[in-house]
Design an enzyme around this catalytic site. Structure first.
Site, PDB file in Angstrom:
ATOM      1  N   SER A  18       0.825  -1.219   0.000  1.00 50.36           N
ATOM      2  CA  SER A  18       0.000   0.000   0.000  1.00 50.36           C
ATOM      3  C   SER A  18       0.860   1.271   0.000  1.00 50.36           C
ATOM      4  O   SER A  18       0.466   2.286  -0.580  1.00 50.36           O
ATOM      5  CB  SER A  18      -0.982   0.002   1.177  1.00 50.36           C
ATOM      6  OG  SER A  18      -0.308   0.182   2.404  1.00 50.36           O
ATOM      7  N   ARG A  96      12.870  -7.665   6.149  1.00 48.60           N
ATOM      8  CA  ARG A  96      14.142  -8.377   6.252  1.00 48.60           C
ATOM      9  C   ARG A  96      15.110  -7.532   7.050  1.00 48.60           C
ATOM     10  O   ARG A  96      15.136  -6.303   6.913  1.00 48.60           O
ATOM     11  CB  ARG A  96      14.778  -8.562   4.863  1.00 48.60           C
ATOM     12  CG  ARG A  96      14.004  -9.402   3.898  1.00 48.60           C
ATOM     13  CD  ARG A  96      14.304 -10.851   4.036  1.00 48.60           C
ATOM     14  NE  ARG A  96      15.724 -11.162   4.016  1.00 48.60           N
ATOM     15  CZ  ARG A  96      16.221 -12.313   4.493  1.00 48.60           C
ATOM     16  NH1 ARG A  96      15.425 -13.213   5.029  1.00 48.60           N
ATOM     17  NH2 ARG A  96      17.527 -12.556   4.448  1.00 48.60           N
ATOM     18  N   ILE A  97      15.918  -8.195   7.858  1.00 47.94           N
ATOM     19  CA  ILE A  97      17.037  -7.492   8.481  1.00 47.94           C
ATOM     20  C   ILE A  97      18.208  -7.594   7.507  1.00 47.94           C
ATOM     21  O   ILE A  97      18.514  -8.682   7.006  1.00 47.94           O
ATOM     22  CB  ILE A  97      17.373  -8.112   9.851  1.00 47.94           C
ATOM     23  CG1 ILE A  97      16.198  -7.861  10.810  1.00 47.94           C
ATOM     24  CG2 ILE A  97      18.675  -7.532  10.409  1.00 47.94           C
ATOM     25  CD1 ILE A  97      16.335  -8.503  12.159  1.00 47.94           C
ATOM     26  N   ASN A 112      13.470   4.088   4.785  1.00 50.44           N
ATOM     27  CA  ASN A 112      12.494   3.098   5.261  1.00 50.44           C
ATOM     28  C   ASN A 112      11.345   3.821   5.958  1.00 50.44           C
ATOM     29  O   ASN A 112      11.534   4.907   6.521  1.00 50.44           O
ATOM     30  CB  ASN A 112      13.193   2.173   6.272  1.00 50.44           C
ATOM     31  CG  ASN A 112      12.246   1.122   6.851  1.00 50.44           C
ATOM     32  OD1 ASN A 112      11.476   0.495   6.134  1.00 50.44           O
ATOM     33  ND2 ASN A 112      12.286   0.933   8.166  1.00 50.44           N
ATOM     34  N   HIS A 114       8.679   3.117   9.076  1.00 48.98           N
ATOM     35  CA  HIS A 114       8.472   2.220  10.203  1.00 48.98           C
ATOM     36  C   HIS A 114       7.218   2.674  10.958  1.00 48.98           C
ATOM     37  O   HIS A 114       7.046   3.875  11.215  1.00 48.98           O
ATOM     38  CB  HIS A 114       9.692   2.241  11.132  1.00 48.98           C
ATOM     39  CG  HIS A 114       9.538   1.322  12.303  1.00 48.98           C
ATOM     40  ND1 HIS A 114       9.709  -0.045  12.199  1.00 48.98           N
ATOM     41  CD2 HIS A 114       9.183   1.563  13.593  1.00 48.98           C
ATOM     42  CE1 HIS A 114       9.485  -0.603  13.386  1.00 48.98           C
ATOM     43  NE2 HIS A 114       9.166   0.355  14.250  1.00 48.98           N
ATOM     44  N   THR A 146      20.464   2.699   8.403  1.00 51.63           N
ATOM     45  CA  THR A 146      21.855   2.500   8.822  1.00 51.63           C
ATOM     46  C   THR A 146      21.937   1.086   9.425  1.00 51.63           C
ATOM     47  O   THR A 146      20.886   0.461   9.658  1.00 51.63           O
ATOM     48  CB  THR A 146      22.264   3.567   9.863  1.00 51.63           C
ATOM     49  OG1 THR A 146      21.316   3.542  10.928  1.00 51.63           O
ATOM     50  CG2 THR A 146      22.317   4.962   9.257  1.00 51.63           C
ATOM     51  N   ASP A 150      16.258  -0.080  12.650  1.00 49.51           N
ATOM     52  CA  ASP A 150      15.281   0.984  12.954  1.00 49.51           C
ATOM     53  C   ASP A 150      15.904   2.145  13.752  1.00 49.51           C
ATOM     54  O   ASP A 150      15.226   2.770  14.571  1.00 49.51           O
ATOM     55  CB  ASP A 150      14.088   0.413  13.750  1.00 49.51           C
ATOM     56  CG  ASP A 150      13.301  -0.611  12.958  1.00 49.51           C
ATOM     57  OD1 ASP A 150      13.307  -0.533  11.725  1.00 49.51           O
ATOM     58  OD2 ASP A 150      12.695  -1.499  13.580  1.00 49.51           O
TER      59      ASP A 150
HETATM   60  C1  GAR Z   1       3.743  -0.571   6.825  1.00 45.41           C
HETATM   61  O1  GAR Z   1       2.905  -0.326   7.919  1.00 45.41           O
HETATM   62  C2  GAR Z   1       5.171  -0.229   7.167  1.00 45.41           C
HETATM   63  O2  GAR Z   1       5.286   0.871   8.020  1.00 45.41           O
HETATM   64  C3  GAR Z   1       5.619  -1.498   7.851  1.00 45.41           C
HETATM   65  O3  GAR Z   1       5.045  -2.537   7.112  1.00 45.41           O
HETATM   66  C4  GAR Z   1       3.829  -2.074   6.544  1.00 45.41           C
HETATM   67  C5  GAR Z   1       3.862  -2.360   5.076  1.00 45.41           C
HETATM   68  O4  GAR Z   1       2.623  -2.089   4.496  1.00 45.41           O
HETATM   69  N1  GAR Z   1       7.042  -1.609   7.877  1.00 45.41           N
HETATM   70  C6  GAR Z   1       7.706  -2.169   8.871  1.00 45.41           C
HETATM   71  O5  GAR Z   1       7.170  -2.674   9.831  1.00 45.41           O
HETATM   72  C7  GAR Z   1       9.221  -2.159   8.700  1.00 45.41           C
HETATM   73  N2  GAR Z   1       9.864  -2.408   9.940  1.00 45.41           N
HETATM   74  P1  GAR Z   1       2.472  -1.977   2.932  1.00 45.41           P
HETATM   75  O6  GAR Z   1       3.103  -3.255   2.333  1.00 45.41           O
HETATM   76  O7  GAR Z   1       0.998  -1.941   2.704  1.00 45.41           O
HETATM   77  O8  GAR Z   1       3.168  -0.747   2.465  1.00 45.41           O
END
Ligand code: GAR
Length: 220
Positions: A18, A96-97, A112, A114, A146, A150
């Protein structure tokens, strides 16, 4: 490339896509000088691959299941990405890390999103953990990536109030709505050369209207 060439963007996904969709829509609507040249998924069943196809963006899967370890996976991923010579690499729900070597290769050009107000709630299940902690505000953060998970320099954040009757789903939904405003806005700044990483900090152009432009949610 000259400075007038459209910026090339590669987006990494693992699922729904999304945020990818929000970025592609904003890019088209606001006519950014940029192009998503590829979407790369860590899994073949990510819904974001269908979003890429519908938008006419080439996509590929570098399937985590086919690699014995993180080092070999990241090496294959890097090789695939570098074929597109991106100016910007976006993690959009890429679960992924990454190895330090991979992260350092894209230093200053990988960002990124988060789903929390970092540095609070790194890692997973951020919405439930925010509810459990009883915080009054929650939200999302866009940051440079980095090596430490996070923990890269924060570029911008969107703040969402935590309401008394919130469930994890309700809170996640309101945060995601803000993500879809926040992430395209930051990517546009990058495309317009208004943000860079310098001495371990995110430096924003003075033409950005502070704080309204980088503290979304309560301020917008
Ligand atoms: C989002 O909420 C994003 O912030 C999170 O995954 C979701 C992806 O949604 N990311 C993390 O948790 C990264 N640590 P999407 O595939 O609909 O964009």
């Amino acid at each position: 490339m000259t400075t007038d060439d459209p910026k090339k963007i590669v987006v990494l996904i693992s699922g729904r896509g999304s945020n990818l969709l929000a970025i592609v829509r904003a890019m088209e609507k606001e006519k950014w000088r940029a192009r998503v040249v590829a979407v790369i998924s860590s899994t073949p069943d990510a819904n974001g691959l269908a979003i890429a196809a519908a938008a006419g963006i080439s996509s590929e899967t570098i399937n985590v299941a086919h690699f014995p370890d993180r080092v070999s996976y990241d090496a294959a991923l890097r090789e695939a990405i570098d074929c597109y010579a991106p100016d910007l690499l976006l993690l959009a729900g890429f679960m992924r890390i990454l190895t330090d070597e991979f992260v350092n290769h894209y230093a200053g050009r990988m960002i990124n999103i988060h789903p929390s107000l970092l540095p609070a709630f790194t890692g997973t299940r951020t919405h439930q953990r925010a509810l459990d902690a009883g915080v009054r505000v929650h939200g999302a953060t866009v940051h440079f990536v980095t090596p430490q998970l996070d923990a890269g320099p924060v570029i911008a954040q969107a703040v969402v109030p935590v309401l008394p009757d919130d469930t994890e789903e309700m809170l996640a939904h309101r945060v995601l709505e803000q993500e879809h405003i926040l992430y395209p806005r930051v990517v546009r700044w990058f495309v317009e050369d208004k943000v860079k990483m310098e001495n371990g900090r995110a430096v924003l152009s003075t033409t950005i209207n502070c704080p309204a432009d980088f503290l979304l949610g309560v301020a917008s």
